[in-house]
Design an enzyme around this catalytic site. Sequence first.
Site, PDB file in Angstrom:
ATOM      1  N   PRO A  93      28.316  14.065   9.780  1.00  0.00           N
ATOM      2  CA  PRO A  93      28.318  12.745  10.370  1.00  0.00           C
ATOM      3  C   PRO A  93      27.456  12.773  11.543  1.00  0.00           C
ATOM      4  O   PRO A  93      26.939  11.481  12.062  1.00  0.00           O
ATOM      5  CB  PRO A  93      29.718  12.571  10.530  1.00  0.00           C
ATOM      6  N   GLU A 122      37.215  22.698  10.509  1.00  0.00           N
ATOM      7  CA  GLU A 122      36.659  21.779  11.790  1.00  0.00           C
ATOM      8  C   GLU A 122      34.957  21.896  11.868  1.00  0.00           C
ATOM      9  O   GLU A 122      34.764  20.903  12.517  1.00  0.00           O
ATOM     10  CB  GLU A 122      37.314  22.396  13.099  1.00  0.00           C
TER      11      GLU A 122
HETATM   12  C1  9WO Z   1      32.553  16.438  11.762  1.00  0.00           C
HETATM   13  C2  9WO Z   1      32.021  15.729  12.978  1.00  0.00           C
HETATM   14  C3  9WO Z   1      32.901  14.777  13.715  1.00  0.00           C
HETATM   15  C4  9WO Z   1      32.129  14.043  14.492  1.00  0.00           C
HETATM   16  C5  9WO Z   1      31.072  14.207  15.019  1.00  0.00           C
HETATM   17  C6  9WO Z   1      30.374  15.226  14.216  1.00  0.00           C
HETATM   18  C7  9WO Z   1      30.884  16.063  13.160  1.00  0.00           C
HETATM   19  N1  9WO Z   1      30.498  17.047  12.511  1.00  0.00           N
HETATM   20  C8  9WO Z   1      31.315  17.288  11.477  1.00  0.00           C
HETATM   21  C9  9WO Z   1      31.134  18.249  10.523  1.00  0.00           C
HETATM   22  O1  9WO Z   1      30.267  18.913  10.400  1.00  0.00           O
HETATM   23  N2  9WO Z   1      32.195  18.575   9.893  1.00  0.00           N
HETATM   24  C10 9WO Z   1      32.209  19.640   8.775  1.00  0.00           C
HETATM   25  C11 9WO Z   1      31.653  18.900   7.272  1.00  0.00           C
HETATM   26  C12 9WO Z   1      33.307  20.188   8.457  1.00  0.00           C
HETATM   27  C13 9WO Z   1      34.504  19.159   8.293  1.00  0.00           C
HETATM   28  C14 9WO Z   1      34.241  18.436   7.006  1.00  0.00           C
HETATM   29  N3  9WO Z   1      32.966  18.096   6.972  1.00  0.00           N
HETATM   30  C15 9WO Z   1      32.369  16.816   6.868  1.00  0.00           C
HETATM   31  C16 9WO Z   1      31.200  16.265   6.696  1.00  0.00           C
HETATM   32  N4  9WO Z   1      33.319  15.705   7.168  1.00  0.00           N
HETATM   33  N5  9WO Z   1      32.455  14.550   6.869  1.00  0.00           N
HETATM   34  C17 9WO Z   1      31.033  14.843   6.630  1.00  0.00           C
HETATM   35  C18 9WO Z   1      30.174  14.040   6.355  1.00  0.00           C
HETATM   36  C19 9WO Z   1      29.021  14.426   5.969  1.00  0.00           C
HETATM   37  C20 9WO Z   1      27.985  13.550   5.777  1.00  0.00           C
HETATM   38  N6  9WO Z   1      27.938  12.002   5.773  1.00  0.00           N
HETATM   39  C21 9WO Z   1      29.491  11.567   6.245  1.00  0.00           C
HETATM   40  C22 9WO Z   1      30.329  12.619   6.520  1.00  0.00           C
END
Ligand code: 9WO
Length: 256
Positions: A93, A122
């Site tokens: 995100p 996380e």
């Molecule tokens: C979560 C997050 C929240 C607020 C700001 C930055 C952030 N980075 C992440 C993140 O990289 N999370 C990892 C990938 C691990 C948890 C699940 N992940 C994830 C990717 N949740 N949502 C996305 C995502 C990827 C692309 N577009 C929208 C959401």
Amino acid sequence: MRIDVVTLFPEMVTHASAYGVTGRARERGLWQLGVWNPRDFATDAYRTIDDRPYGGGPGMVMMAAPLAQAIAAARNAQREAGASSVTTLHLSPAGTPLTHERVMEFAGRRDAALTLVAGRYEGIDQRLIDREIDVEVSVGDFVVSGGELPALLLIDAIVRQLPGALNDAQSAQQDSFAEGLLDCPHYTRPEQYGGDAVPPVLLSGDHAAIRRWRRKQSLGRTWQRRPDLIARRTLSKEEQALLSEYAVETTKRTHA
Ligand code: 9WO
């Protein structure tokens, strides 16, 4: 085009991408998929890939080393397959928002390879991101439970742009958004559905009138629902006229 996905849930990616347009494109050899599970690159007896966050707090963080090994294995396979350029993406995100233009850039090079890193828990140790990731891509301003669904969304968007992936009907249908406009409404049988009729022009057989009506609907809906898309675009005289007609017609309807 070759796409490799680094994920704790490789079956999610292989299964979902086997359907429909992406599945057929793969059968036709338009793209190749590789999946790499960081757990297979863990070095301890428990195959650990996550650990507690430094600084405290809830949840777990994906360790850099198993991810780095999985990314390296993907890159080796890409080079061996003859890829001319290899780009490593993290679905996050915090990334740059995905757009049609960005999708076309990724889809544009036939001998390019992409490695998509899908995080869980996380998140991923920042040092892995700093050392190995070329681009961070967001598919929307929301958080999901892992990077796999965003990766699949990116794969679908790219693969359908590869020459030969779509049939004629599908190609024509997507032209509208490629032009920066939303699609027109669609209707099929029956002609009357619970008292709601199909717009008569669609039954007229007047193909020029139908084209004009569809264009008007595309412009009008975009203007109503996504004024930001209209603002980014210069409308021709003809398009301005169609949009004025749409505005008049819809205003009449709401005040009737
Ligand atoms: C979560 C997050 C929240 C607020 C700001 C930055 C952030 N980075 C992440 C993140 O990289 N999370 C990892 C990938 C691990 C948890 C699940 N992940 C994830 C990717 N949740 N949502 C996305 C995502 C990827 C692309 N577009 C929208 C959401």
